[in-house]
Design an enzyme around this catalytic site. Structure first.
Site, PDB file in Angstrom:
ATOM      1  N   ARG A   1       0.887  -1.270  -0.206  1.00 54.40           N
ATOM      2  CA  ARG A   1       0.090   0.064   0.050  1.00 54.40           C
ATOM      3  C   ARG A   1       0.882   1.369   0.065  1.00 54.40           C
ATOM      4  O   ARG A   1       1.576   1.559   0.867  1.00 54.40           O
ATOM      5  CB  ARG A   1      -0.977  -0.210   1.236  1.00 54.40           C
ATOM      6  CG  ARG A   1      -2.090   0.788   0.985  1.00 54.40           C
ATOM      7  CD  ARG A   1      -3.009   0.909   2.303  1.00 54.40           C
ATOM      8  NE  ARG A   1      -2.319   1.944   3.040  1.00 54.40           N
ATOM      9  CZ  ARG A   1      -2.186   2.132   4.402  1.00 54.40           C
ATOM     10  NH1 ARG A   1      -2.931   1.100   5.258  1.00 54.40           N
ATOM     11  NH2 ARG A   1      -1.511   3.032   4.928  1.00 54.40           N
TER      12      ARG A   1
ATOM     13  N   HIS B   1      -4.467   4.604   3.953  1.00 52.92           N
ATOM     14  CA  HIS B   1      -5.668   3.727   4.105  1.00 52.92           C
ATOM     15  C   HIS B   1      -6.905   4.361   3.234  1.00 52.92           C
ATOM     16  O   HIS B   1      -7.300   3.981   2.593  1.00 52.92           O
ATOM     17  CB  HIS B   1      -5.792   3.235   5.450  1.00 52.92           C
ATOM     18  CG  HIS B   1      -7.179   2.673   5.508  1.00 52.92           C
ATOM     19  ND1 HIS B   1      -7.372   1.273   5.075  1.00 52.92           N
ATOM     20  CD2 HIS B   1      -8.304   3.172   6.012  1.00 52.92           C
ATOM     21  CE1 HIS B   1      -8.732   1.108   5.435  1.00 52.92           C
ATOM     22  NE2 HIS B   1      -9.076   2.080   5.862  1.00 52.92           N
TER      23      HIS B   1
ATOM     24  N   TYR C   1       3.328   5.792  10.931  1.00 51.11           N
ATOM     25  CA  TYR C   1       3.482   4.423  11.171  1.00 51.11           C
ATOM     26  C   TYR C   1       4.266   3.610  10.172  1.00 51.11           C
ATOM     27  O   TYR C   1       4.724   2.556  10.104  1.00 51.11           O
ATOM     28  CB  TYR C   1       2.379   3.461  11.680  1.00 51.11           C
ATOM     29  CG  TYR C   1       1.227   3.703  10.405  1.00 51.11           C
ATOM     30  CD1 TYR C   1       1.204   2.813   9.374  1.00 51.11           C
ATOM     31  CD2 TYR C   1       0.222   4.505  10.426  1.00 51.11           C
ATOM     32  CE1 TYR C   1       0.089   2.909   8.300  1.00 51.11           C
ATOM     33  CE2 TYR C   1      -0.965   4.675   9.503  1.00 51.11           C
ATOM     34  CZ  TYR C   1      -0.785   3.775   8.481  1.00 51.11           C
ATOM     35  OH  TYR C   1      -1.910   3.863   7.387  1.00 51.11           O
TER      36      TYR C   1
HETATM   37  C1  LIG Z   1     -15.740  -5.687  10.798  1.00 49.71           C
HETATM   38  C2  LIG Z   1     -14.802  -4.385  10.672  1.00 49.71           C
HETATM   39  N1  LIG Z   1     -14.045  -4.325  11.488  1.00 49.71           N
HETATM   40  C3  LIG Z   1     -13.387  -3.200  11.551  1.00 49.71           C
HETATM   41  C4  LIG Z   1     -13.487  -2.249  10.465  1.00 49.71           C
HETATM   42  C5  LIG Z   1     -12.614  -1.044  10.513  1.00 49.71           C
HETATM   43  N2  LIG Z   1     -11.810  -1.090   9.331  1.00 49.71           N
HETATM   44  C6  LIG Z   1     -11.884  -0.358   8.161  1.00 49.71           C
HETATM   45  S1  LIG Z   1     -10.761  -0.667   7.198  1.00 49.71           S
HETATM   46  C7  LIG Z   1      -9.938  -1.840   8.054  1.00 49.71           C
HETATM   47  C8  LIG Z   1      -8.691  -2.451   7.663  1.00 49.71           C
HETATM   48  C9  LIG Z   1      -8.773  -3.631   6.719  1.00 49.71           C
HETATM   49  O1  LIG Z   1      -7.493  -3.891   6.246  1.00 49.71           O
HETATM   50  P1  LIG Z   1      -7.375  -4.923   5.020  1.00 49.71           P
HETATM   51  O2  LIG Z   1      -8.457  -6.167   4.949  1.00 49.71           O
HETATM   52  O3  LIG Z   1      -5.883  -5.353   4.772  1.00 49.71           O
HETATM   53  O4  LIG Z   1      -7.886  -4.186   3.580  1.00 49.71           O
HETATM   54  P2  LIG Z   1      -7.193  -2.930   2.846  1.00 49.71           P
HETATM   55  O5  LIG Z   1      -8.065  -1.715   3.603  1.00 49.71           O
HETATM   56  O6  LIG Z   1      -5.674  -2.971   3.394  1.00 49.71           O
HETATM   57  O7  LIG Z   1      -7.566  -3.010   1.355  1.00 49.71           O
HETATM   58  C10 LIG Z   1     -10.673  -1.789   9.101  1.00 49.71           C
HETATM   59  C11 LIG Z   1      -9.941  -2.794  10.499  1.00 49.71           C
HETATM   60  C12 LIG Z   1     -14.405  -2.285   9.658  1.00 49.71           C
HETATM   61  N3  LIG Z   1     -14.793  -1.780   8.558  1.00 49.71           N
HETATM   62  N4  LIG Z   1     -15.162  -3.610   9.725  1.00 49.71           N
END
Ligand SMILES: Cc1ncc(C[n+]2csc(CCOP(=O)(O)OP(=O)(O)O)c2C)c(N)n1
Ligand SMILES: [Mg+2]
Length: 343
Positions: free
Chosen positions: A242, A246, A255
């Site tokens: 990435r 985010h 970080y």
């Molecule tokens: C069930 C749930 N828990 C927590 C969140 C908060 N949250 C939003 S994005 C994220 C990280 C997700 O990371 P990843 O699966 O690696 O996907 P990326 O954003 O890197 O594409 C979190 C924890 C959420 N949206 N849904």
């Protein structure tokens, strides 16, 4: 598959014509332009919080190009604009990020499910749809896109297990960008690779370079062929990094290793494929420029169209929520209308 123009040679992908390769490029540029313009629109206050997918385009384009139009796509917020690859208008997706009701489409119009914001909850949905296709004897399959962080969620494991046991025609496509907001991969899992998780569900797990649109395409094509042959699901781990925050609400400077980000940005996926096409003599400058201008014009038209949508009726916040709404809703709605009228 994509070399570096020096020591690592390019290779060919069977079954892709020169015209197909140029079409992949057009799609990459469309998504890249969508993403870059969206960041600007966010900064101008024209769309809300936005999940940037810069350098994720090769995974989305390569995978979708391996599907038929009857196959279903289940995107997460990171693949918000993937519907564009199925002919969805860009103004629809911009409206989604504007929180406008015209941003919600009928999934059956494009075989693209709603954008999933809760992490991993669409994996069982995709498994169920794929199983349904199998029960009906239809050849279509489903693909679910999710991140590295999603592989720690219960929904991912439930969906993967379900699909494995029922041999559902499903592709589990994990974009391993090595971050879940500020949680790095090593804090996410003790597994050596995410693809290893496939073993526990009795399905093949493959790793592929997520920055190589051709490699992603080939891996997905094989997974789709397995699904159609009745051999069940495949887990694809597309490895990338990435290089953007985010989302627009995030500040990764606290970080992330900025040097690594810069190094990864230099080998971003659209430029890599551009080099491949140029080495093959398939992308003269005029064609490249006209593809870029076409995408830019699409976005100019799309934001104008999204902003021309009339304001939605505030009653939409209340009326679809409950079959038997409490009496206080009438008062709350009247109050909301009064506040909006004062603005
Ligand atoms: C069930 C749930 N828990 C927590 C969140 C908060 N949250 C939003 S994005 C994220 C990280 C997700 O990371 P990843 O699966 O690696 O996907 P990326 O954003 O890197 O594409 C979190 C924890 C959420 N949206 N849904
Ligand atoms: Mg991630």
């Amino acid at each position: 598959m994509i070399g570096d123009g020096a020591a690592t040679p390019d290779s060919n992908v069977d079954g892709l014509s020169d015209a197909d390769l140029v079409e992949l490029y057009r799609q990459l540029v469309l998504l890249r332009t969508y993403d870059e313009r969206s960041l600007v629109y966010h900064r101008q206050g024209r769309i809300g919080t936005y999940a940037i997918f810069w350098n994720h385009e090769a995974m989305q384009v390569g995978a979708v190009a391996a599907l038929d139009d009857d196959d279903w796509i289940f995107p997460s917020y990171r693949e918000s604009a993937i519907g564009l690859l199925r002919g969805m208008p860009a103004h629809t997706v911009l409206s989604w990020w504007r929180g406008h009701p015209s941003g919600w489409w009928n999934p059956a119009d494009y075989n693209v499910a709603s954008i999933c914001v809760p992490i991993g909850t669409h994996v069982p949905h995709a498994a169920g749809l794929a199983w349904g296709k199998k029960l009906r004897g239809e050849p279509a399959c489903a693909i679910a896109f999710f991140g590295d962080g999603a592989t720690s969620e219960g929904s991912f494991h439930e969906g993967a297990n379900f699909a494995g046991v029922l041999k559902a025609p499903l592709v589990l496509f994990c974009n391993n960008n090595q971050w879940a907001i500020s949680t790095p991969l090593e804090a996410q899992t003790a597994a050596e690779t995410l693809a290893d998780k496939a073993v526990g569900y009795g399905m093949p797990g493959v790793r592929v370079d997520g920055g190589d649109v051709l490699a992603v395409h080939e891996a997905t094509r094989e997974a789709v062929a397995r699904a159609r042959a009745g051999e069940g699901p495949t887990f694809i781990e597309a490895v990338t990094y990435r290089v953007a925050p985010h989302a627009t609400a995030d500040d990764p400077s606290v970080y992330i290793d900025q040097e690594r980000v810069e190094a990864e940005r230099r080998r971003e996926c659209v430029g890599r494929f551009e080099g491949y096409l140029q080495r093959r003599g398939l992308l003269p400058d005029e064609l490249r420029d006209s593809i870029r201008e076409g995408a830019a014009q699409t976005m100019r038209d799309a934001i104008a169209r999204a902003e021309a949508e009339p304001d939605p009726d505030p009653a939409l916040l209340f009326t679809p929520a409950l079959a038997a709404p409490p009496r206080s809703f009438d008062h709350d709605l009247a109050e909301l209308r009064r506040v909006l009228a004062d603005k």
